[in-house]
Enzyme design. Structure first.
Site, mmCIF file in Angstrom:
data_model
loop_
_atom_site.group_PDB
_atom_site.id
_atom_site.type_symbol
_atom_site.label_atom_id
_atom_site.label_comp_id
_atom_site.label_asym_id
_atom_site.label_seq_id
_atom_site.Cartn_x
_atom_site.Cartn_y
_atom_site.Cartn_z
ATOM 1 N N GLU A 166 0.891 -1.267 0.134
ATOM 2 C CA GLU A 166 0.020 -0.112 0.044
ATOM 3 C C GLU A 166 0.724 1.299 0.235
ATOM 4 O OE1 GLU A 166 -2.680 -0.215 3.033
ATOM 5 O OE2 GLU A 166 -3.922 -1.806 2.389
ATOM 6 N N GLU A 364 -4.902 -9.044 0.873
ATOM 7 C CA GLU A 364 -5.516 -8.472 2.410
ATOM 8 C C GLU A 364 -7.035 -8.088 2.324
ATOM 9 O OE1 GLU A 364 -4.024 -5.080 4.738
ATOM 10 O OE2 GLU A 364 -1.975 -5.526 4.176
#
Ligand code: BGP
Length: 460
Positions: A166, A364
């Site tokens: 991220e 995720e």
């Protein structure tokens, strides 16, 4: 079986070094921005709990890996802490860290669990932050050197590498919205951080390819689909710009090798384009990944702005849209995030249609819940809500795969309840409950359920 997944589908979970290892000041580890920020401003962290001990993976990795095996993991992602391996960010490699990561990798392999290793999970070494963090080119090169050290030390056994988790989050948190150190609010600096992160990613990819190891290199992005409030052209435009800024800014360069022209034009118009040196775009073009990790928690809903922009204030993405709370949506009240399972299908379809159906996996997805102890029956947390959450997301994943999506696996966030940045231990995400005081681990109902799903390679 109604929801059967492709052969060799990855079943597992993800975590990160800073959120699990603990031993933050032991065995030669250097300080990272989280260690530093916690010392400086403990009130920024829920109940003033930092990551000094985290969930003690550094001490308990063997038992934890045994638990992973027990709940059906065939793969597991964690990260290598840059500040543990190279305490100053550059220079001397810490042998105790080398031993630790060797042990973790070897133990995972011995238990039949494929290690997925990420190199940067929000945890800038403090000496590197003092040089300017991702604003500094020197740090970009230091990261590429760190990546090379990792590939050389562990690349004989690790087959799945990721440069960043991220990468937009440190941009948002550290340079726009004040939820990560160094708490700057400045779009131009944010843009430099974003650009240099992509450059660092690409340089690491180049190093990996030069070494000609047998494996794949990827990146993990949080893709948050932007849904417009309505089909009104102004709402559509708002959603398109949000998508451009928050998704395509990273997705395009790492998969297609170039930035979206619309984004370049927009930033140029507002005089926010980051500095770009000769040769940078060629490096970025060469940074295309083999494998994309998709983190998905919630959608983004936007609409056209209701009021005019205050152009005396700092330039912000919100100059182009308002966030929209859709009435009646399903919510996870603990985290305050909407639950929209179809978002996963929309992402996978977008990757199939517009990004060459790049090999990807759900890296995720998960549900953070407070006070889970109240769901304990006969000593086990009955987290049926989590089972439901995972099932519903897997059903949409299954549908996308049946339509041709190249999705290779599903990793839950996370294996064991872990420390979550400024939320600390507020929301628990694990398949495994962690009792903070005693550090005892207990499998939740979802962990047992997941073992069956993995064994059957699907569910009904
Ligand atoms: C992702 C991060 C993880 C993890 C997770 C849960 O964005 O990659 O590190 O923290 O979100 O979110 P949070 O901890 O904010 O509840």
């Amino acid at each position: 079986m109604q929801y059967k997944f492709p052969q060799n589908f990855w079943w597992g979970s993800a975590t990160s070094a800073p959120q699990t290892e603990g031993a933050a000041f032991e065995d030669g580890k250097g300080e990272n921005i989280w260690d530093h920020w916690f010392k400086e401003q403990p009130t920024r962290f829920h109940n003033q709990v930092g990551a000094t001990d985290a969930s003690t993976f550094y001490r308990n990795y063997r038992d934890d890996i045994a638990l992973m095996k027990k709940i059906g993991h065939n793969s597991f992602r964690t990260s290598i802490s840059w500040s543990r391996l190279i305490p100053q960010g550059t220079g001397t490699v810490n042998q105790q860290a080398v031993d630790f990561y060797n042990n973790v990798i070897d133990e995972l392999l011995a238990q039949g669990i494929e290690p997925f290793i990420n190199l940067f999970h929000f945890d800038m070494p403090m000496p590197m932050q003092e040089k300017g963090g991702w604003e500094s080119r020197e740090v970009v090169d230091a990261f590429a050197a760190f990546a090379e050290v990792c590939f050389k030390l562990f690349g004989d056994r690790v087959k799945y590498w990721f440069t960043f988790n991220e990468p937009i989050v440190p941009v948002e948190g550290g340079y726009l919205y004040d939820f990560h150190y160094p708490n700057v609010v400045d779009f131009q600096r944010a843009a430099a951080v974003a650009f240099n992160s992509i450059l660092a990613h690409s340089k690491a990819v180049q190093k990996y390819r030069t070494l000609q190891l047998k494996g794949e290199i990827g990146i993990i992005l949080n893709l948050t689909p932007s849904y417009p409030r309505s089909q009104n052209p102004a709402d559509l435009k708002a959603a398109d710009i949000a998508d451009l800024i928050f998704n395509r800014s990273f997705l395009d360069p790492v998969t297609l090798g170039e930035f979206p022209q619309e984004l370049v034009d927009l930033l140029k118009e507002y005089k926010q384009l980051p500095g770009c040196e000769k040769g940078d775009l060629e490096i970025i073009a060469a940074g295309k990944v083999d494998l994309l990790g998709v983190n998905y928690y919630r959608p983004r809903r936007v609409c056209a702005r209701a009021n005019a922009v205050n152009s005396d204030g700092p330039f912000m993405p919100e100059w182009f849209f308002d966030n929209y709370d859709m009435p009646g949506c399903k919510m996870n009240p603990h985290r305050g995030w909407e639950i929209y399972e179809k978002g996963l299908y929309d992402i996978l379809t977008d990757l199939r249609e517009n990004y060459g159906n790049i090999p990807c996996f759900i890296s995720e997805n998960g549900m953070g819940v407070e006070n889970e102890e109240k769901f304990i029956v006969d000593g086990q947390i009955q987290d049926d809500y989590r089972i439901e959450f995972v099932k519903d997301h897997l059903k949409w994943t299954h549908k996308a795969i049946s339509e041709g999506s190249n999705c290779l696996g599903y990793h839950l966030w996370t294996f064991i309840d872990c420390w979550s940045w400024s939320n600390s231990y507020k929301n628990r995400y694990g398949f495994i409950q962690l009792d903070l005081a005693s550090q005892t681990r207990t499998i939740k109902k979802s962990g047992d359920w997941f073992a069956d799903v993995s064994k059957d390679n699907g569910f009904n």
